[in-house]
Design a protein around this motif. Structure first.
Motif, mmCIF file in Angstrom:
data_model
loop_
_atom_site.group_PDB
_atom_site.id
_atom_site.type_symbol
_atom_site.label_atom_id
_atom_site.label_comp_id
_atom_site.label_asym_id
_atom_site.label_seq_id
_atom_site.Cartn_x
_atom_site.Cartn_y
_atom_site.Cartn_z
ATOM 1 N N UNK A 124 -33.144 -3.261 7.625
ATOM 2 C CA UNK A 124 -32.584 -4.745 7.543
ATOM 3 C C UNK A 124 -33.049 -5.849 8.633
ATOM 4 N N UNK A 125 -33.589 -6.853 8.727
ATOM 5 C CA UNK A 125 -34.087 -7.682 9.631
ATOM 6 C C UNK A 125 -33.541 -9.143 9.610
ATOM 7 N N UNK A 126 -32.695 -9.479 10.457
ATOM 8 C CA UNK A 126 -32.365 -10.991 10.325
ATOM 9 C C UNK A 126 -32.684 -11.877 11.472
ATOM 10 N N UNK A 127 -32.795 -13.100 11.150
ATOM 11 C CA UNK A 127 -33.196 -14.071 12.275
ATOM 12 C C UNK A 127 -31.997 -14.245 12.986
ATOM 13 N N UNK A 128 -32.068 -14.751 14.354
ATOM 14 C CA UNK A 128 -30.815 -15.072 15.070
ATOM 15 C C UNK A 128 -31.223 -16.124 16.079
ATOM 16 N N UNK A 129 -30.186 -16.874 16.317
ATOM 17 C CA UNK A 129 -30.328 -17.984 16.990
ATOM 18 C C UNK A 129 -29.263 -18.452 17.970
ATOM 19 N N UNK A 148 -27.486 -2.258 -5.772
ATOM 20 C CA UNK A 148 -26.788 -2.135 -7.273
ATOM 21 C C UNK A 148 -25.662 -0.992 -7.307
ATOM 22 N N UNK A 149 -25.409 -0.243 -6.629
ATOM 23 C CA UNK A 149 -24.321 0.664 -7.013
ATOM 24 C C UNK A 149 -22.944 0.358 -6.103
ATOM 25 N N UNK A 150 -23.271 -0.659 -5.135
ATOM 26 C CA UNK A 150 -21.905 -1.164 -4.356
ATOM 27 C C UNK A 150 -21.091 -1.882 -5.421
ATOM 28 N N UNK A 151 -19.862 -1.676 -5.295
ATOM 29 C CA UNK A 151 -18.881 -2.408 -6.054
ATOM 30 C C UNK A 151 -18.578 -3.785 -5.682
ATOM 31 N N UNK A 152 -18.964 -4.071 -4.286
ATOM 32 C CA UNK A 152 -19.040 -5.595 -4.132
ATOM 33 C C UNK A 152 -17.731 -5.735 -3.190
ATOM 34 N N UNK A 153 -16.939 -4.519 -2.653
ATOM 35 C CA UNK A 153 -15.940 -4.884 -1.965
ATOM 36 C C UNK A 153 -15.971 -5.577 -0.395
ATOM 37 N N UNK A 154 -17.210 -5.312 0.037
ATOM 38 C CA UNK A 154 -17.524 -5.845 1.472
ATOM 39 C C UNK A 154 -18.725 -6.996 1.228
ATOM 40 N N UNK A 155 -19.191 -6.912 0.136
ATOM 41 C CA UNK A 155 -20.311 -7.765 -0.226
ATOM 42 C C UNK A 155 -21.475 -7.273 0.510
ATOM 43 N N UNK A 156 -22.451 -8.022 0.442
ATOM 44 C CA UNK A 156 -23.758 -7.701 0.976
ATOM 45 C C UNK A 156 -23.723 -7.566 2.386
ATOM 46 N N UNK A 157 -22.992 -8.083 3.438
ATOM 47 C CA UNK A 157 -22.834 -8.053 4.680
ATOM 48 C C UNK A 157 -22.398 -6.431 5.041
ATOM 49 N N UNK A 160 -25.375 -4.220 4.546
ATOM 50 C CA UNK A 160 -26.496 -4.334 5.611
ATOM 51 C C UNK A 160 -25.993 -3.743 7.039
ATOM 52 N N UNK A 161 -24.837 -3.945 7.017
ATOM 53 C CA UNK A 161 -23.956 -3.312 8.121
ATOM 54 C C UNK A 161 -24.167 -1.813 8.355
ATOM 55 N N UNK A 162 -23.852 -1.167 7.179
ATOM 56 C CA UNK A 162 -23.894 0.136 7.146
ATOM 57 C C UNK A 162 -25.427 0.611 7.328
ATOM 58 N N UNK A 163 -26.364 -0.150 6.991
ATOM 59 C CA UNK A 163 -27.847 0.420 7.110
ATOM 60 C C UNK A 163 -28.226 -0.040 8.546
ATOM 61 N N UNK A 164 -27.547 -1.104 9.303
ATOM 62 C CA UNK A 164 -28.042 -1.177 10.478
ATOM 63 C C UNK A 164 -28.863 -2.273 10.661
ATOM 64 N N UNK A 165 -28.297 -3.703 11.456
ATOM 65 C CA UNK A 165 -29.369 -4.726 11.230
ATOM 66 C C UNK A 165 -29.974 -4.982 12.506
ATOM 67 N N UNK A 166 -31.261 -5.285 12.366
ATOM 68 C CA UNK A 166 -32.086 -5.530 13.570
ATOM 69 C C UNK A 166 -32.357 -7.180 13.506
ATOM 70 N N UNK A 167 -31.890 -7.740 14.692
ATOM 71 C CA UNK A 167 -32.071 -9.065 15.041
ATOM 72 C C UNK A 167 -33.378 -9.671 15.528
ATOM 73 N N UNK A 168 -33.807 -10.558 14.875
ATOM 74 C CA UNK A 168 -35.032 -11.109 15.310
ATOM 75 C C UNK A 168 -34.993 -12.495 16.006
ATOM 76 N N UNK A 169 -34.941 -12.616 17.331
ATOM 77 C CA UNK A 169 -34.713 -13.884 17.876
ATOM 78 C C UNK A 169 -35.825 -15.057 17.530
#
Length: 193
Positions: A124-129, A148-157, A160-169
């Motif tokens: 997971x890569x996200x832009x950051x500012x 697709x298997x997620x029940x939606x209890x914490x949503x997409x966030x 993504x947080x479990x997968x590890x987020x890499x910030x791209x400045x």
């Protein structure tokens, strides 16, 4: 990298009072502008996820696949899942882009894609500012089954947080600016022009 874009446009736009996706932005609608930005960044497959606005969006000349979320009342994550289900099988990664954050420039998408090429192990890569994470995240296709298997209890966030987020400045404030009310929409229109 063969990438796709999923544009989330199924929200009820309650605070705006009208469908955000169909508001004008320059010579086109907001959703058409977001599609054009992703097309310019090389997205081969673009999916727009709609809700109760499906028939109205179907009347626009969208350069994208329109997919209706049958349960938009369940929230944004249900739209994410609806979009993930239909992206092309050859997709290596996909952006998730809420339609109400339209001022993301092509250069930000290109920077994230370049970072993804340089960091193949990052899921997971996200832009950051300004020390804040923005939109849209780029997600490797390897996370499709998890989403697709997620029940939606914490949503997409949560996914993504479990997968590890890499910030791209990127230093681009447009990644943080959404339009939820008529006032913020007018501000975005002025910035766009």
């Amino acid at each position: 990298m063969r990438h796709a874009a999923i544009i989330l446009a199924a929200g009820d736009s309650g605070r705006m009072g009208t469908d955000k996706a169909r508001l004008p932005l320059g010579p086109v609608t907001v959703v058409e502008h977001v599609i054009a930005v992703h097309r310019a960044a090389g997205a081969g497959n673009i999916v727009v996820v709609s809700g109760r606005n499906t028939s109205a969006l179907a009347g626009l000349p969208l350069d994208a696949v329109l997919v209706e979320n049958p349960r938009p009342e369940e929230g944004m994550f249900s739209s994410v899942q609806a979009g993930v289900r239909v992206i092309a099988p050859e997709t290596e990664a996909f952006f998730i882009h809420p339609v109400d954050i339209p001022l993301v420039p092509v250069s930000v998408l290109e920077r994230i894609l370049e970072a993804a090429e340089g960091h193949p192990g990052r899921m997971v890569l996200v832009p950051a500012a300004g020390g804040r994470r923005g939109h849209p995240p780029l997600i490797r296709a390897g996370l499709k089954a998890t989403i697709l298997a997620e029940k939606g209890d914490g949503g997409l966030r949560a996914v993504l947080n479990r997968a590890g987020v890499f910030e791209v400045a990127c230093g681009e404030p447009g990644i943080l600016r959404d339009m939820d009310t008529p006032e913020t929409y007018l501000q975005l229109k002025q910035q766009f022009s």
